[in-house]
Design an enzyme around this catalytic site. Structure first.
Site, PDB file in Angstrom:
ATOM      1  N   HIS A  36       0.865  -1.170   0.000  1.00  0.00           N
ATOM      2  CA  HIS A  36       0.000   0.000   0.000  1.00  0.00           C
ATOM      3  C   HIS A  36       0.907   1.226   0.000  1.00  0.00           C
ATOM      4  O   HIS A  36       1.770   1.376   0.875  1.00  0.00           O
ATOM      5  CB  HIS A  36      -0.920  -0.004   1.221  1.00  0.00           C
ATOM      6  CG  HIS A  36      -1.958  -1.074   1.175  1.00  0.00           C
ATOM      7  ND1 HIS A  36      -2.414  -1.744   2.289  1.00  0.00           N
ATOM      8  CD2 HIS A  36      -2.631  -1.614   0.118  1.00  0.00           C
ATOM      9  CE1 HIS A  36      -3.322  -2.636   1.935  1.00  0.00           C
ATOM     10  NE2 HIS A  36      -3.464  -2.575   0.620  1.00  0.00           N
TER      11      HIS A  36
ATOM     12  N   GLU B  66       1.769  -5.458  10.654  1.00  0.00           N
ATOM     13  CA  GLU B  66       1.290  -4.083  10.804  1.00  0.00           C
ATOM     14  C   GLU B  66       2.202  -3.384  11.807  1.00  0.00           C
ATOM     15  O   GLU B  66       2.307  -3.802  12.959  1.00  0.00           O
ATOM     16  CB  GLU B  66      -0.156  -4.077  11.295  1.00  0.00           C
ATOM     17  CG  GLU B  66      -1.136  -4.835  10.402  1.00  0.00           C
ATOM     18  CD  GLU B  66      -1.573  -4.033   9.189  1.00  0.00           C
ATOM     19  OE1 GLU B  66      -1.249  -2.817   9.130  1.00  0.00           O
ATOM     20  OE2 GLU B  66      -2.240  -4.605   8.310  1.00  0.00           O
TER      21      GLU B  66
END
Length: 472
Positions: free
Chosen positions: A101, A329
């Protein structure tokens, strides 16, 4: 299947949380670190840095391009190995992917710095790094979505929204663009078909996939990768398969365990436990709710229990290849100020190294013809945990040179190998994972089967398949 694949070229705001939840605590960075690593590298700078590392360590690195983004930016990989560009049987291949991303670039910078650390360590004869490079082939793709990154970087922070640059330049979320093999796996389970791995051959749709997805998908299939990690932002947790919920309503969150749930939990916990904060109750949940207080559950989560994702990359790895991938993450805040990057390195450095070392856990070996000594490719390797009565419903297969790898926690296992035209072979082993730079070596020499399998052999094969099929 992955459509229009080109050959690999080998040669918004969050609820207030405490600052340390996403900024890190480390205080050991130097002024030199801040100058070199306290900013984001744009595409030109990233390519220049990779070239600099390659020039500094030419004997142990190679640069190669796996494809290009929509806007033509190269997807550049740097490989570290004592034999760069060459696969050596029983030497595990590991890949690390950042910036899938575009507005989540912490991983991009960590992987670039990891590459420089490996190079400098080799030059300085650092014992651990030399040992790691002697035993492992490491492929680093700092940016899978350079177009999205450039869009995010070129947007003023005050104007940058939660999704600015997340997708590729065509507006496609690359982590929803891979073939949805989970749905095939769940359907096969439902109807009782004993097919649990390498499911890409069963997949067909009319989706024109993005060039970044095609490039990474083809790359993933091109080498016998053992272990993989995908670096993201938006929370602080190690996420493991399955990502897509087993519930027929794919939008419903539900714990969806893969056949290797225990091993994936162990891998995710390794990263979280070695991270400065991920598994520690020293920070508030990123979303401010107790539901996603991941530190209270060891800093790990099953992907589908968190939220369901179809077409994700980590499940594609698991269901299309032998590789095991988790999603990391790294920060509540997306694209924090570049000045914070040295602290993120301090928080994650040990975790990255320890995760790569996990490629040397479990078992590995060669499968050859007992008569000729020739390697047997596509032999199927099943693992049965000593505490279970039937094998794990996810075998691996041997590579073209006869080598296989199976990441496993310590324990007692039975390894069962089957190949067309050969008798089935099995061995009982105890995996201790005490040797840092090598999995337990378990080799097999298979005897050619008679032209017509005996009744007893047919019964053995049928019994093995039926037992596996019944474990649902």
């Amino acid at each position: 299947m992955l459509h229009a694949m080109r050959p690999v070229l080998l040669v918004a705001a969050l609820l207030a949380v405490t600052a340390h939840a996403f900024l890190g605590f480390g205080s050991g960075s130097t002024h030199k670190d801040d100058a070199e690593w306290g900013h984001y590298h744009n595409q030109a700078q990233l390519e220049a840095k990779l070239g600099e590392i390659n020039e500094k360590c030419p004997e142990i690195t190679t640069l190669y391009e796996i494809g290009q983004s929509v806007e033509g930016r190269p997807l550049v990989v740097i490989q570290f190995s004592t034999t760069p560009g060459e696969h050596i049987p029983t030497k595990p291949e590991v890949k690390l992917i950042g910036n899938m991303h575009g507005n989540e670039p912490i991983g991009r910078e960590l992987l670039l710095r990891f590459a420089e650390t490996l190079c400098n360590g080799a030059i300085n004869n650092d014992k651990e790094i030399v040992q790691l490079l002697n035993s492992t082939s490491i492929h680093i793709l700092p940016s899978m979505n350079p177009d999205g990154f450039e869009l995010a970087l070129g947007t003023e922070p005050a104007q940058r929204q939660w999704l600015t640059g997340r997708s590729n330049i065509n507006g496609v979320d690359l982590n929803r663009d891979f073939p949805d093999l989970d749905s095939i796996f769940y359907e096969l389970q439902k109807i009782g078909v004993p097919k649990f791995d390498h499911l890409l051959s069963l997949f067909e749709d009319n989706v024109d996939r993005q060039p970044e997805t095609i490039a990474v998908g083809q790359w993933t299939l091109s080498l016998p990768f053992v272990l993989s990690a995908n670096f993201h932002e938006g929370d602080l947790v190690a996420n493991y398969p399955f990502d897509a919920a087993i519930d027929e309503n794919s939008q419903k969150t539900a714990y969806s365990a893969s056949p290797d749930d225990g091993t994936f939990r162990w891998l995710a916990k390794s990263y979280a436990d070695n991270h400065a904060h991920m598994s520690k109750n020293d920070h508030a949940p990123c979303d401010g709710t107790s539901q996603d207080a991941f530190a209270r559950q060891g800093g790990i989560t099953n992907g589908a229990k968190w939220y369901s994702v179809a077409g994700g990359m980590q499940d594609f790895n698991y269901l299309a290849t032998n590789a095991m991938e988790i999603t990391l993450e790294l920060s509540c805040e997306k694209m924090p100020e570049g000045s914070q990057l040295p602290r993120f390195w301090e928080d994650n450095q040990k975790s990255i190294f320890e995760y790569v070392w996990k490629s040397h856990s479990g078992v590995k070996g060669m499968v050859v013809d007992a008569m000729t000594g020739e390697p047997i490719k596509r032999a199927v390797v099943w693992i049965r945990n000593g505490t279970e009565t039937v094998p794990v419903k996810h075998p691996v297969t041997t590579w073209s040179e006869g080598d296989f790898y199976r990441v496993l926690p310590a324990g007692k296992y039975e390894i069962i190998v089957a190949a067309e035209g050969y008798d089935i072979a099995a061995k009982n082993v105890t995996v201790e994972n005490k040797v840092r730079d090598s999995a337990l070596v378990v080799n097999f020499a298979l005897s050619p089967a008679a032209d017509e399998p005996s009744e007893n052999e047919q019964e053995q094969i049928a019994e093995l398949v039926n037992e596996i099929a019944r474990r649902r």
